[in-house]
Design a protein around this motif. Structure first.
Motif, mmCIF file in Angstrom:
data_model
loop_
_atom_site.group_PDB
_atom_site.id
_atom_site.type_symbol
_atom_site.label_atom_id
_atom_site.label_comp_id
_atom_site.label_asym_id
_atom_site.label_seq_id
_atom_site.Cartn_x
_atom_site.Cartn_y
_atom_site.Cartn_z
ATOM 1 N N ASN A 165 18.197 51.868 57.305
ATOM 2 C CA ASN A 165 18.266 53.110 58.076
ATOM 3 C C ASN A 165 18.745 52.886 59.509
ATOM 4 O O ASN A 165 18.873 53.844 60.282
ATOM 5 C CB ASN A 165 16.911 53.831 58.082
ATOM 6 N N GLY A 166 19.000 51.634 59.866
ATOM 7 C CA GLY A 166 19.526 51.320 61.180
ATOM 8 C C GLY A 166 18.525 51.373 62.311
ATOM 9 O O GLY A 166 18.893 51.186 63.476
ATOM 10 N N GLN A 167 17.252 51.567 62.004
ATOM 11 C CA GLN A 167 16.249 51.696 63.065
ATOM 12 C C GLN A 167 15.777 50.346 63.610
ATOM 13 O O GLN A 167 15.308 50.274 64.747
ATOM 14 C CB GLN A 167 15.039 52.482 62.546
ATOM 15 N N TYR A 168 15.869 49.298 62.779
ATOM 16 C CA TYR A 168 15.298 48.016 63.169
ATOM 17 C C TYR A 168 16.312 46.885 63.008
ATOM 18 O O TYR A 168 17.202 46.933 62.142
ATOM 19 C CB TYR A 168 14.060 47.695 62.327
ATOM 20 N N VAL A 169 16.131 45.868 63.843
ATOM 21 C CA VAL A 169 16.886 44.627 63.715
ATOM 22 C C VAL A 169 15.874 43.506 63.512
ATOM 23 O O VAL A 169 14.911 43.376 64.287
ATOM 24 C CB VAL A 169 17.730 44.348 64.973
ATOM 25 N N TYR A 170 16.083 42.714 62.455
ATOM 26 C CA TYR A 170 15.201 41.589 62.135
ATOM 27 C C TYR A 170 15.927 40.294 62.469
ATOM 28 O O TYR A 170 17.036 40.049 61.966
ATOM 29 C CB TYR A 170 14.814 41.615 60.661
ATOM 30 N N VAL A 171 15.308 39.470 63.309
ATOM 31 C CA VAL A 171 15.938 38.234 63.783
ATOM 32 C C VAL A 171 15.139 37.038 63.271
ATOM 33 O O VAL A 171 13.922 36.947 63.494
ATOM 34 C CB VAL A 171 16.014 38.202 65.320
ATOM 35 N N LEU A 172 15.828 36.126 62.600
ATOM 36 C CA LEU A 172 15.192 34.939 62.028
ATOM 37 C C LEU A 172 15.182 33.790 63.019
ATOM 38 O O LEU A 172 16.226 33.433 63.581
ATOM 39 C CB LEU A 172 15.948 34.523 60.760
ATOM 40 N N GLY A 173 14.008 33.195 63.231
ATOM 41 C CA GLY A 173 13.901 32.024 64.086
ATOM 42 C C GLY A 173 14.113 30.755 63.279
ATOM 43 O O GLY A 173 13.303 30.427 62.414
ATOM 44 N N GLU A 174 15.206 30.051 63.549
ATOM 45 C CA GLU A 174 15.488 28.820 62.809
ATOM 46 C C GLU A 174 14.402 27.777 63.032
ATOM 47 O O GLU A 174 14.034 27.036 62.111
ATOM 48 C CB GLU A 174 16.839 28.252 63.217
ATOM 49 N N LEU A 175 13.890 27.700 64.251
ATOM 50 C CA LEU A 175 12.921 26.667 64.610
ATOM 51 C C LEU A 175 11.479 27.107 64.393
ATOM 52 O O LEU A 175 10.615 26.274 64.109
ATOM 53 C CB LEU A 175 13.104 26.264 66.068
ATOM 54 N N SER A 176 11.209 28.389 64.518
ATOM 55 C CA SER A 176 9.838 28.900 64.413
ATOM 56 C C SER A 176 9.493 29.404 63.030
ATOM 57 O O SER A 176 8.311 29.476 62.665
ATOM 58 C CB SER A 176 9.620 30.031 65.421
ATOM 59 N N GLY A 177 10.506 29.794 62.249
ATOM 60 C CA GLY A 177 10.241 30.398 60.949
ATOM 61 C C GLY A 177 9.694 31.802 61.057
ATOM 62 O O GLY A 177 9.256 32.385 60.060
ATOM 63 N N THR A 178 9.708 32.376 62.256
ATOM 64 C CA THR A 178 9.219 33.732 62.451
ATOM 65 C C THR A 178 10.349 34.739 62.295
ATOM 66 O O THR A 178 11.529 34.395 62.356
ATOM 67 C CB THR A 178 8.601 33.909 63.849
ATOM 68 N N VAL A 179 9.959 36.003 62.095
ATOM 69 C CA VAL A 179 10.906 37.111 62.117
ATOM 70 C C VAL A 179 10.514 38.011 63.286
ATOM 71 O O VAL A 179 9.392 38.524 63.338
ATOM 72 C CB VAL A 179 10.895 37.901 60.801
ATOM 73 N N THR A 180 11.428 38.170 64.228
ATOM 74 C CA THR A 180 11.200 39.042 65.370
ATOM 75 C C THR A 180 11.848 40.387 65.079
ATOM 76 O O THR A 180 13.029 40.449 64.752
ATOM 77 C CB THR A 180 11.781 38.436 66.652
ATOM 78 N N THR A 181 11.051 41.450 65.182
ATOM 79 C CA THR A 181 11.528 42.800 64.884
ATOM 80 C C THR A 181 11.778 43.553 66.179
ATOM 81 O O THR A 181 10.924 43.596 67.070
ATOM 82 C CB THR A 181 10.501 43.564 64.037
ATOM 83 N N TYR A 182 12.969 44.154 66.276
ATOM 84 C CA TYR A 182 13.331 44.987 67.414
ATOM 85 C C TYR A 182 13.651 46.398 66.924
ATOM 86 O O TYR A 182 14.256 46.563 65.857
ATOM 87 C CB TYR A 182 14.559 44.433 68.138
ATOM 88 N N ALA A 183 13.257 47.385 67.706
ATOM 89 C CA ALA A 183 13.710 48.749 67.468
ATOM 90 C C ALA A 183 15.075 48.914 68.131
ATOM 91 O O ALA A 183 15.283 48.452 69.259
ATOM 92 C CB ALA A 183 12.713 49.743 68.033
ATOM 93 N N LEU A 184 16.010 49.555 67.430
ATOM 94 C CA LEU A 184 17.365 49.754 67.948
ATOM 95 C C LEU A 184 17.540 51.199 68.387
ATOM 96 O O LEU A 184 17.373 52.125 67.591
ATOM 97 C CB LEU A 184 18.397 49.404 66.875
ATOM 98 N N ASP A 185 17.854 51.402 69.650
ATOM 99 C CA ASP A 185 18.153 52.732 70.178
ATOM 100 C C ASP A 185 19.612 53.035 69.860
ATOM 101 O O ASP A 185 20.522 52.414 70.428
ATOM 102 C CB ASP A 185 17.912 52.766 71.686
ATOM 103 N N ALA A 186 19.838 53.974 68.952
ATOM 104 C CA ALA A 186 21.195 54.263 68.494
ATOM 105 C C ALA A 186 22.074 54.853 69.591
ATOM 106 O O ALA A 186 23.304 54.769 69.511
ATOM 107 C CB ALA A 186 21.147 55.211 67.302
ATOM 108 N N LYS A 187 21.476 55.447 70.628
ATOM 109 C CA LYS A 187 22.267 56.050 71.701
ATOM 110 C C LYS A 187 22.713 55.017 72.724
ATOM 111 O O LYS A 187 23.845 55.069 73.210
ATOM 112 C CB LYS A 187 21.458 57.151 72.387
#
Length: 358
Positions: free
Chosen positions: A197-219
């Motif tokens: 739905n384009g609301q979120y961006v999921y970023v994979l940490g190569e070193l941490s193994g975590t997923v960081t979630t960001y909200a994306l402001d479409a404007k």
């Protein structure tokens, strides 16, 4: 005949060490990978991308002369025909097209830069990069937003995601304000994906193994931190997280070393590959918050560098850099569970996987 059986799906896997792209037919009726052949590409061929109209496959060659090869995809056979070759500024770890299919974006890990290259009306990259920008240390991925108005790139060495405004007519990138958002220290942001739905961006940490979630402001095209989730269960696997390449884990445990990440077709699950333990981790995405949480882990091919989901989401193809085969997995849509159902021979140093459906 059901709709999914009407589609002809081709799988392409780049093999860095023997310089080829292996082609398969994904036979969803018999649940098999049918080997179709090998296409010569070039030493250290790695990242691949597909044009929005599925007419072309692009392959970045990470040996000198650094270049991108544009292949026409034969929809009847899956064969690849070279239509053009263009130089790239340096070795590129990631490539992608914009949503219009008029520009090729590239990110360089070793060169600490990103670039934009124009395509001709036929979708072929024929000219040198028209714009080159510093990216921060160790750029690892670059993609446009779903609406094609913004571009993001990861900087693994600086633990940040760079934010740009994108002129889809000229292909010009302009740093947004602010120009970057941070991840946790030593996360090592590598690949990222957008929710459907384009609301979120999921970023994979190569070193941490975590997923960081960001909200994306479409404007505005700006990212706002929403949460950090454990992806790879470090303690359960006896792995150490958040340890950069220049440091050694205090307890001498092996380090987390993630590679690729994709979201399921219904945006209910995230999948990420972990190379140290040769595993695929499944995360469930909370539909209310958009935040992922650990669900399951599956052993896959040795040192899984890349994987892809079929267009209908019913299959996953996994490549392992140290494996002689690629694996085909059935995906249970309701639960997200993976079941291995077939293997097929691959080249040496298999890494990137793309699946194209006609």
């Amino acid at each position: 005949m059901s709709q999914h059986n009407k589609a002809r799906q081709y799988v392409y896997v780049s093999n860095a060490k023997d310089g080829t792209i292996v082609r398969y037919l994904l036979d969803d009726h018999h649940r098999k990978l049918v080997f179709l052949g090998r296409t010569p590409a070039g030493d250290n061929v790695m990242p691949l991308a597909v044009s929005p109209d599925k007419s072309h496959l692009y392959a970045a060659i990470r040996s000198e002369p650094f270049r991108v090869v544009s292949y026409r995809i034969d929809s009847a056979s899956g064969d690849l025909l070279v239509e053009g070759t263009a130089s790239l500024p340096v070795s590129m770890a990631n490539i992608d097209t914009d949503k219009s299919g008029r520009f090729l974006l590239a990110a360089s890990y070793g060169g600490d830069l990103i670039s934009v290259s124009p395509m001709n009306e036929q979708g072929v990259v024929m000219a040198d990069a028209q714009q080159v920008l510093p990216s921060g240390r160790n750029a690892h991925a670059i993609h446009t937003s779903p609406d094609n108005h913004f571009v993001f790139s990861t900087s693994l060495g600086d633990d940040e995601i760079r934010q740009y405004r994108f002129d889809e007519q000229s292909g010009h990138l302009t740093p947004n304000t602010p120009a970057a958002v941070k991840t946790e220290q030593y996360a090592g942001p590598r690949h990222f994906v957008f929710s459907k739905n384009g609301q979120y961006v999921y970023v994979l940490g190569e070193l941490s193994g975590t997923v960081t979630t960001y909200a994306l402001d479409a404007k505005t095209g700006l990212l706002t931190l929403k949460g950090v989730s454990e992806g790879v269960p470090a303690k359960a696997l006896s792995l150490e997280n958040g340890v950069p390449p220049f440091m050694t884990a205090d307890n001498d445990h092996p380090k987390i070393w993630t590679a690729d990440m994709h979201v399921s077709v219904d945006s209910r699950f995230l999948y990420l590959s972990e190379r140290t333990t040769s595993a695929m981790v499944t995360l469930w995405i909370d539909p209310m918050t958009g935040l992922p949480s650990y669900q399951d882990i599956t052993q896959v091919e040795q040192q899984p560098r890349g994987f892809a989901l079929s267009v209908d989401g019913r299959f996953m193809v996994v490549s392992g850099e140290k494996d002689t085969n690629v694996g085909l997995y059935a995906v249970d849509i309701p639960s997200g569970a993976l079941t291995k159902i077939d293997t097929a021979p691959v080249g040496i140093g298999a890494n990137w996987v793309e699946i194209v459906a006609f």
